[in-house]
Write an enzyme that holds these catalytic residues in place. Structure first.
Site, short mmCIF file in Angstrom:
data_model
loop_
_atom_site.label_atom_id
_atom_site.label_comp_id
_atom_site.label_asym_id
_atom_site.label_seq_id
_atom_site.Cartn_x
_atom_site.Cartn_y
_atom_site.Cartn_z
N ASP A 107 0.82 -1.21 0.00
CA ASP A 107 0.00 0.00 0.00
C ASP A 107 0.85 1.27 0.00
O ASP A 107 2.07 1.21 0.18
CB ASP A 107 -0.95 0.01 1.21
CG ASP A 107 -0.26 -0.43 2.51
OD1 ASP A 107 0.97 -0.39 2.58
OD2 ASP A 107 -0.97 -0.80 3.46
N GLU B 118 -9.55 -1.91 5.59
CA GLU B 118 -10.19 -1.65 6.88
C GLU B 118 -11.41 -2.56 7.06
O GLU B 118 -11.91 -3.14 6.08
CB GLU B 118 -10.64 -0.19 6.93
CG GLU B 118 -9.49 0.82 6.83
CD GLU B 118 -8.71 0.98 8.13
OE1 GLU B 118 -8.65 0.02 8.93
OE2 GLU B 118 -8.14 2.06 8.34
C1 GLP Z 1 -0.43 0.18 8.57
C2 GLP Z 1 -0.05 -0.66 7.36
C3 GLP Z 1 -0.27 -2.13 7.63
C4 GLP Z 1 0.33 -2.51 8.98
C5 GLP Z 1 -0.34 -1.74 10.07
C6 GLP Z 1 0.20 -2.06 11.45
O1 GLP Z 1 -1.75 0.50 8.63
N1 GLP Z 1 -0.76 -0.28 6.19
O2 GLP Z 1 0.31 -2.88 6.57
O3 GLP Z 1 0.21 -3.88 9.19
O4 GLP Z 1 -0.10 -0.36 9.83
O5 GLP Z 1 1.25 -1.22 11.77
P1 GLP Z 1 2.31 -1.50 12.91
O6 GLP Z 1 3.15 -2.62 12.41
O7 GLP Z 1 3.12 -0.24 12.99
O8 GLP Z 1 1.56 -1.82 14.12
#
Ligand code: GLP
Length: 261
Positions: free
Chosen positions: A67, A143
């Site tokens: 993304d 989401e």
């Molecule tokens: C973002 C990314 C996801 C990721 C999520 C969790 O939203 N688009 O791919 O898994 O954050 O983030 P973190 O690993 O910082 O908890």
């Protein structure tokens, strides 16, 4: 799903990196799907170490990121383009021609999404997709209530996700983009193998719902129960709400030697 509970995030990340390294060694021109966020950083650090110290060769590997934020140019420090350069790409010998990340600055967003889907197919599909999980169960930026058959498209981020990610924008929620381009849940489901990483008590509920709850668009990660080769790697706090966690430990401890990573 194979559930792998490890004492620390580092221990789980080393296993994830080993699985990726095994793929790169056995198929040097493999296609790997990559993730951003704080969760995969230790896995990337271990891959960098394997490259530097053990000559792990990424020169023929193709990558597709999940993304990107809409409206952030690649040079913006919080763009996922910049994140990937900083945490992985500039430290290994992956060819810039084989790196793919959605273009968050595309004028024709729908065209960009279709182009991304086409590029994944043209590369022969994704061999292994690395995933984190949002505290609401999102994968990529899919989401809750995302179609479980969705393809790469624009999404509006929830307030909760924007708040979670505000820490990367100096805590300033106003700077966190409202929209993103993300691979769809259907796109993710087509990869041959999935590795999901989850660390910390903040992920415990999302993980319990994804692994042991009903399959529902309310927790998009739960569709991975339908994936043939999905491994979920986590630390103890992230495993805290799993009802069958003793069973998962028992399975891991009694894995046949030939199956060990
Ligand atoms: C973002 C990314 C996801 C990721 C999520 C969790 O939203 N688009 O791919 O898994 O954050 O983030 P973190 O690993 O910082 O908890």
């Amino acid at each position: 799903m194979e559930i792998i509970i490890q004492p620390t995030p580092d221990a789980a990340s080393i296993i994830a990196a080993r699985i990726i390294a095994q793929l790169v060694r056995s198929k040097p021109d493999c296609v790997i799907g990559l993730a951003t966020g704080s969760t995969p950083i230790a896995t990337y650090n271990e891959l960098i170490r394997l490259h530097r110290e053990e000559g792990l060769d990424f020169s023929n590997v193709t990558t597709f990121n999940l993304d990107e934020y809409v409206g952030l140019p690649p040079e913006h420090p919080q763009s996922y383009h910049a994140f990937m350069q900083e945490h992985l790409f500039r430290h290994i010998n992956v060819s810039s021609k084989r790196i793919h990340i959605p273009n968050g600055m595309a004028k024709d967003v729908a065209g960009e999404c279709a182009r991304y889907e086409y590029a994944i197919r043209a590369a022969g599909g994704i061999d292994l997709q690395l995933l984190g999980i949002g505290s609401d169960g999102h994968i990529g930026f899919n989401e809750p209530t995302s179609s479980l058959a969705s393809r790469t498209r624009i999404k509006t981020l929830t307030e909760r996700t924007r708040e979670d990610n505000a820490r990367f924008f100096n805590g300033d929620l106003g700077q966190v983009p409202m929209h993103c381009i993300t691979m769809g849940v259907g796109t993710i489901m087509e990869c041959h193998q999935v590795l999901i990483l989850a660390f910390g008590a903040k992920k415990a509920q999302a993980i319990a719902e994804a692994v042991e709850g009903p399959i529902t668009a309310m927790n998009p990660a739960s569709i991975l129960q339908m994936h043939a080769v999905a491994k979920v790697l986590m630390d103890e706090p992230a495993a805290g709400s799993l009802r069958k966690r003793d069973y998962y430990r028992y399975v891991w401890e009694n894995k046949p030697t030939w199956q060990r990573v």
